[in-house]
Scaffold this active site. Sequence first.
Site, PDB file in Angstrom:
ATOM      1  N   GLU A  37      11.129  13.116 -13.274  1.00 55.31           N
ATOM      2  CA  GLU A  37      10.805  14.126 -14.241  1.00 55.31           C
ATOM      3  C   GLU A  37      10.364  15.265 -13.387  1.00 55.31           C
ATOM      4  O   GLU A  37      10.952  16.407 -13.751  1.00 55.31           O
ATOM      5  CB  GLU A  37       9.988  13.730 -15.255  1.00 55.31           C
ATOM      6  CG  GLU A  37       9.409  14.921 -16.189  1.00 55.31           C
ATOM      7  CD  GLU A  37       7.808  14.890 -16.469  1.00 55.31           C
ATOM      8  OE1 GLU A  37       7.301  15.812 -15.891  1.00 55.31           O
ATOM      9  OE2 GLU A  37       7.052  13.943 -16.693  1.00 55.31           O
ATOM     10  N   GLU A  56       7.577  14.997  -4.189  1.00 57.23           N
ATOM     11  CA  GLU A  56       6.979  14.982  -5.773  1.00 57.23           C
ATOM     12  C   GLU A  56       6.502  13.316  -6.157  1.00 57.23           C
ATOM     13  O   GLU A  56       5.499  13.247  -6.858  1.00 57.23           O
ATOM     14  CB  GLU A  56       8.009  15.288  -6.838  1.00 57.23           C
ATOM     15  CG  GLU A  56       8.176  16.918  -6.602  1.00 57.23           C
ATOM     16  CD  GLU A  56       7.246  17.594  -7.024  1.00 57.23           C
ATOM     17  OE1 GLU A  56       6.373  17.283  -8.187  1.00 57.23           O
ATOM     18  OE2 GLU A  56       7.096  18.690  -6.677  1.00 57.23           O
TER      19      GLU A  56
END
Length: 969
Positions: free
Chosen positions: A65, A138
Amino acid sequence: MSTHDAFELVRDEHIAEVNSQAKLYRHKKTGAEVLSLVNDDENKVFGITFKTPPEDSTGIAHILEHSVLCGSRKYPVKKPFVELIKGSLNTFLNAMTFPDKTAYPVASQNLQDFYNLVDVYLDAVFFPLISEDTFRQEGWHYELEDAAAPLVYKGVVFNEMKGVFSSPDSVMRDISQRSLYPDITYGKSSGGDPKAIPDLSYQQFKRFHEKFYHPSNARAFFSGDDDAGERLSILDAYFSEFDRAPVDAEVQLQPRFNQPRNIVATYAGTKEDGKARDGMVSVNWMIDPPADKTESLSHGLLSYMLAGNPAAPLRKALTDSGLGEGITGGGIGSGLRQPMASFGMKGIDAADAGKVEALILSTLEQIATDGIDKQTVEAALNTFEFSLRENNTGSFPRGMSMMFSALGTWLHGGDPLAPLAFESALTTLKEKAASGHFESEIRRLFLDNMHRTTVTLSADDKQGARDVAAEEARLAKVRARLDVEAIKAVIADTEKLKALQEAVDDPAQLAKIPTLGLADLERTIRTVPIDIGALAGTKLFYHDLPTLGILYLDLGFDLHVLDKGLLPYLPLFGRALMQTGTSKEDFVSLTQRIGRSTGGIAQHRGLSARQNDSGSAAWFFLSGKAVPDKVEEMLAIMGDVLLDARLDNRERFKQMALEEKAGFEARLVPSGNSIVDTRLKSGLTEASWIAEQMGGISYLNFVRDLVKRIDSDWDSVQAALKRIRDTLFNRGRAVVNATADASIWGRAQGEVASFLERLPSGNLALADWSVDFKPRSEGLIIPAQVNYVGKGANLKALGFDLTAASSVAIKFLNTTYLWDKVRVQGGAYGGSSRFDLTSGNFSFLSYRDPNLLKTLDAYDGASKALNAGIGDNDLTRSIIGVIGDMDGYEFPDAKGYSSMWRQLTGTTEALRQQRRDEVLNTSVADFKALAEAVDAVRDKGHVVVLGGEAAITGANGKRPGLLEVTKVL
């Protein structure tokens, strides 16, 4: 093939409850499904959602995401998501990972801006770059800058989830859910367990995207007043690049337990001397999927009746038991295919977990046997019906609320339109309520349901150290397997990632990201109709706005009449008004009465600096909403609450104080940046000092002491509460704010005047609130593996007189330098700066931050980014972003309240227009002005850190005297 030919129309019907024409389509080539709602909502919403059930707790869906928004085929730059934050008029822009799905919603009131957002998001999800470097940034990676240094983990999601798992409430939610669904995807941590995240490989990550991010697995949603045909054209442009593919993303059903299970675990917490109440317990059930809207609405109503307010019988039984300090759980959730229900307590002695479990079960048995009080049922039905018809979602776009409602059934092969229509279900429930429906449901869903777990948690003051040691040992094993060349490779990878993070995007590629121009922005402010007058000797603000037949009423009382020593009592005083009852009725009856006759009555406080004034706007509000026929009763209730509350109810007040204490302690980790910000500014201005007294660490200490004083010196506590009431509720220093259309206000005005005349009147003197402000640099210790790092100062006190254009420079600073330095390179979940033009208060803040001194160094270097100048495109984007913030979407009640608050803070329409002009005319000179001010913060600002003991003491070791250390938890 024309666009419409690309889709098959599956359903087409009008849904009166949401005033929408709903069309459900299926894309012929890929099977992608689209729900298109056409209505008159100018706040347009789009969302695309994929079923993404994880097979483990590595956080794969969560990391993905984050990552898909870090550059795509069409927009190959590092952070198109941030560019949209910087330069869009969006009213919502985010992405969300759930246990079984990942959603990407956007919203905007501007049509072209809306199309821009949709295009960037569609390109991001279907054609992301998701390089290995993005995965490392991330998700997680090994970081090593020197061969002699220890190996460490870094990664945005890795540190975000360390923050999540530092919260006892989050640990309880995670263990409770996993305990109920051990055999299916809901038994995994979709956000990612920090202990498991480093098990995830880049190859697994890539395969997950290839499998699930496909139109055949997509649910696309539109709502608003945009063109319905254009929606399909936009989607087909992307969908048609794919062929239909089988995607196995179904959430399997969890097999049922034959008997309840018990789980005992610990969380990283502090054990206080002489305190045994460091435990939590939650009793959880798995519920069968609701068959229809009637059953899902029944779940919500039953949860509300049992525990949805302080007077609800199960919640009251737990509170009255004295076994704990606060409630956990809230009934039946709606986010899982097989819903989860939870009730429990925090602040218990873990040895009493069995007593809490027994009390929950026996209370449910008693309610099922004796029946739910008819007044409670009537109040709940009215409350739900009012809420459904009002459909007021606050700052959350209404269309998004409808999207998530539809997904509840749509995701699992059900009818997406069914959750949006409620009339039939509500009528059915009203009929069933009289025949014992809810009592039968208590027995079916809870008492006869053996798929139950009881989770007990207790604090372990050594767990944090063990977790750190375990992580270090794991890294040491990895390090031991690395030869000299492998170590060099890790250092090289670290340097490569940092270089990529510091690299500047190609301006030509940045220019591809669609944006509006300054010519597309409205030059004038948006105004709200307001009539200013008087009613029964009280200042009146009236706003003639369409409100669907509802009167919204705010009664405001100036807190400046109170002695400053009384201010910390205000949060609990406000709760006491609503939750202690009156001389005529106990608080259960009062709560039922509010539910039966109104859309809700609530108390809250407003606090802000004033324009051109060193003082503050500080107000206590009692707000209510009702249809015209119920206004008189709403006012009668308000009068009883203000003038006749049982402030002598010692036991009830102690219960509330314990709940307040437990609730604040639970917020320390999830809301650490706000707590740091409040503390940081408390020594700068009057309004900020008051905020600390009523909502900061000082308030927490006050409540902790108050709990003891209720037992040892109740007379003085009660006297303080009565002194607040006798002084504050005086119409001489009150305001009344009404929002409704003229016909409604015409009917209600006389009733409001009669009500005001019953309030005491008089000219009260203002109290002395003078305070010797002394900002301090502090380290506030909590048991956490992450930090919240703040640094700030008052720029006015430092001699700076900035304009509203500074907000554009701050928007740029937050979305470039601080995003890169604190989040991307530092690994924190967030980093930002805030500046209040009215007060002059400026602060830097980080969120779930693995660093401390490194983050302070980043703050101190911020002026360089501002002095480096800004390109025309970045300047335009930042101006647009600030105008978008200024023009946020509001429902009529919020418009009326905002208009009133501007009056109370001295914010004139002329000043608003001046500030808008300053924003629209921002130049490089404004960036230079802020850079100079930021340098002053570097040299003269003070620091507040909320975080782990090792980080804070370690920082003091490297920079002696940096922080005055206090243990908070």
